[in-house]
Design a protein around this motif. Structure first.
Motif, PDB file in Angstrom:
ATOM      1  N   PHE A  12      38.059  28.251  33.050  1.00  0.00           N
ATOM      2  CA  PHE A  12      38.575  28.872  34.273  1.00  0.00           C
ATOM      3  C   PHE A  12      39.459  30.066  33.921  1.00  0.00           C
ATOM      4  N   ARG A  13      40.347  29.874  32.954  1.00  0.00           N
ATOM      5  CA  ARG A  13      41.292  30.936  32.587  1.00  0.00           C
ATOM      6  C   ARG A  13      40.553  32.195  32.136  1.00  0.00           C
ATOM      7  N   GLU A  14      39.548  32.013  31.309  1.00  0.00           N
ATOM      8  CA  GLU A  14      38.792  33.161  30.808  1.00  0.00           C
ATOM      9  C   GLU A  14      38.157  33.945  31.945  1.00  0.00           C
ATOM     10  N   ARG A  15      37.577  33.252  32.889  1.00  0.00           N
ATOM     11  CA  ARG A  15      36.872  33.925  33.981  1.00  0.00           C
ATOM     12  C   ARG A  15      37.838  34.534  34.991  1.00  0.00           C
ATOM     13  N   LEU A  16      38.945  33.865  35.264  1.00  0.00           N
ATOM     14  CA  LEU A  16      39.927  34.430  36.177  1.00  0.00           C
ATOM     15  C   LEU A  16      40.611  35.647  35.563  1.00  0.00           C
ATOM     16  N   THR A  17      40.814  35.617  34.259  1.00  0.00           N
ATOM     17  CA  THR A  17      41.415  36.758  33.579  1.00  0.00           C
ATOM     18  C   THR A  17      40.531  37.985  33.697  1.00  0.00           C
ATOM     19  N   ARG A  18      39.219  37.782  33.757  1.00  0.00           N
ATOM     20  CA  ARG A  18      38.300  38.915  33.914  1.00  0.00           C
ATOM     21  C   ARG A  18      38.583  39.685  35.200  1.00  0.00           C
ATOM     22  N   PHE A  19      38.914  38.970  36.282  1.00  0.00           N
ATOM     23  CA  PHE A  19      39.247  39.641  37.537  1.00  0.00           C
ATOM     24  C   PHE A  19      40.434  40.579  37.327  1.00  0.00           C
ATOM     25  N   ASP A  20      41.505  40.032  36.756  1.00  0.00           N
ATOM     26  CA  ASP A  20      42.723  40.824  36.574  1.00  0.00           C
ATOM     27  C   ASP A  20      42.489  41.977  35.608  1.00  0.00           C
ATOM     28  N   ASP A  21      41.761  41.724  34.522  1.00  0.00           N
ATOM     29  CA  ASP A  21      41.509  42.773  33.541  1.00  0.00           C
ATOM     30  C   ASP A  21      40.662  43.901  34.143  1.00  0.00           C
ATOM     31  N   TYR A  22      39.660  43.507  34.914  1.00  0.00           N
ATOM     32  CA  TYR A  22      38.821  44.520  35.560  1.00  0.00           C
ATOM     33  C   TYR A  22      39.649  45.376  36.518  1.00  0.00           C
ATOM     34  N   LEU A  23      40.443  44.719  37.375  1.00  0.00           N
ATOM     35  CA  LEU A  23      41.213  45.457  38.370  1.00  0.00           C
ATOM     36  C   LEU A  23      42.251  46.350  37.693  1.00  0.00           C
ATOM     37  N   ALA A  24      42.929  45.830  36.676  1.00  0.00           N
ATOM     38  CA  ALA A  24      43.891  46.650  35.938  1.00  0.00           C
ATOM     39  C   ALA A  24      43.189  47.846  35.307  1.00  0.00           C
ATOM     40  N   GLY A  25      41.989  47.618  34.781  1.00  0.00           N
ATOM     41  CA  GLY A  25      41.232  48.714  34.189  1.00  0.00           C
ATOM     42  C   GLY A  25      40.880  49.789  35.195  1.00  0.00           C
ATOM     43  N   GLU A  26      40.528  49.372  36.416  1.00  0.00           N
ATOM     44  CA  GLU A  26      40.212  50.336  37.467  1.00  0.00           C
ATOM     45  C   GLU A  26      41.439  51.148  37.855  1.00  0.00           C
ATOM     46  N   PHE A  27      42.577  50.480  38.025  1.00  0.00           N
ATOM     47  CA  PHE A  27      43.802  51.201  38.355  1.00  0.00           C
ATOM     48  C   PHE A  27      44.188  52.161  37.226  1.00  0.00           C
ATOM     49  N   GLU A  28      44.093  51.684  36.001  1.00  0.00           N
ATOM     50  CA  GLU A  28      44.452  52.533  34.863  1.00  0.00           C
ATOM     51  C   GLU A  28      43.552  53.766  34.805  1.00  0.00           C
TER      52      GLU A  28
END
Length: 198
Positions: A115-131
């Motif tokens: 679960f942690r790995e897949r949920l982290t993908r959401f945050d990493d993707y969104l942070a990447g888009e903002f960055e």
């Protein structure tokens, strides 16, 4: 959610079952009851409820990327505003019960690496888009060059995740977050505030 594909049928059934039963009480039989497949057929594709929910999180991730990629706007500043609004806006088919179930899954992430790995993908993707948008905005002269794109992106994701959590746990509207983030973007990130608002 389904377009006739067998995998989509299972994902749609999982969505419905989560809305009805929540995470804690969810069983493979509950998902089968919402599907055209038997419990045995579900186990043919997924060894356990955990495996099925990991696949479901991947399915949700793909939908989230579709919903938030390529934000509207003529320049990075407008796209930044658009992305914040899109994340704060609930998809039309979202239900409060489903959001609660997903929050229950998120609460298991410290103990469930899948679960942690897949949920982290959401945050990493969104942070990447903002960055990406902040860096493009700096290059275009619409974002203050003193802004740290990576740190700011992390901050924005943290605020948006917190707003979503408060919406579920306390029934709190996201409108305050929407208003304050609009002010933050205009006054702290952009070099020239425009009339366009979130």
């Amino acid at each position: 959610m389904s377009d006739g594909d067998p995998a989509d049928d299972i994902m749609t059934a999982t969505y419905r079952a989560l809305c009805t039963h929540g995470y804690a009480d969810l069983t493979m039989q509950d998902i089968a009851d919402e599907s055209s497949k038997s419990k045995a057929a579900l186990h043919y594709h997924y060894d356990s409820k955990h495996d099925l929910l990991c696949a479901f999180l991947e399915y949700l991730y793909d939908r989230f990327v579709e919903r938030t990629s390529d934000p509207a706007g003529a320049d990075p500043a407008a796209q930044l505003r658009s992305l914040v609004q899109t994340v704060l806006d609930k998809p039309e088919d979202d239900r409060e019960a489903f959001e609660t179930a997903v929050l229950e899954i998120r609460a298991q992430a410290p103990y469930e690496p899948g679960f942690r790995e897949r949920l982290t993908r959401f945050d990493d993707y969104l942070a990447g888009e903002f960055e990406r948008l902040l860096e493009a905005g700096i290059d275009d002269g619409v974002v203050d060059p003193a802004v740290d794109p990576a740190d700011t992106a992390t901050f924005l994701v943290t605020m948006l995740t917190g707003a979503a959590t408060e919406r579920v746990t306390a029934g709190r509207s996201v409108e305050c977050t929407r208003r304050m983030l609009a002010e933050y973007v205009e006054s702290h990130l952009l070099t020239d505030a425009t009339e366009a608002q979130l």
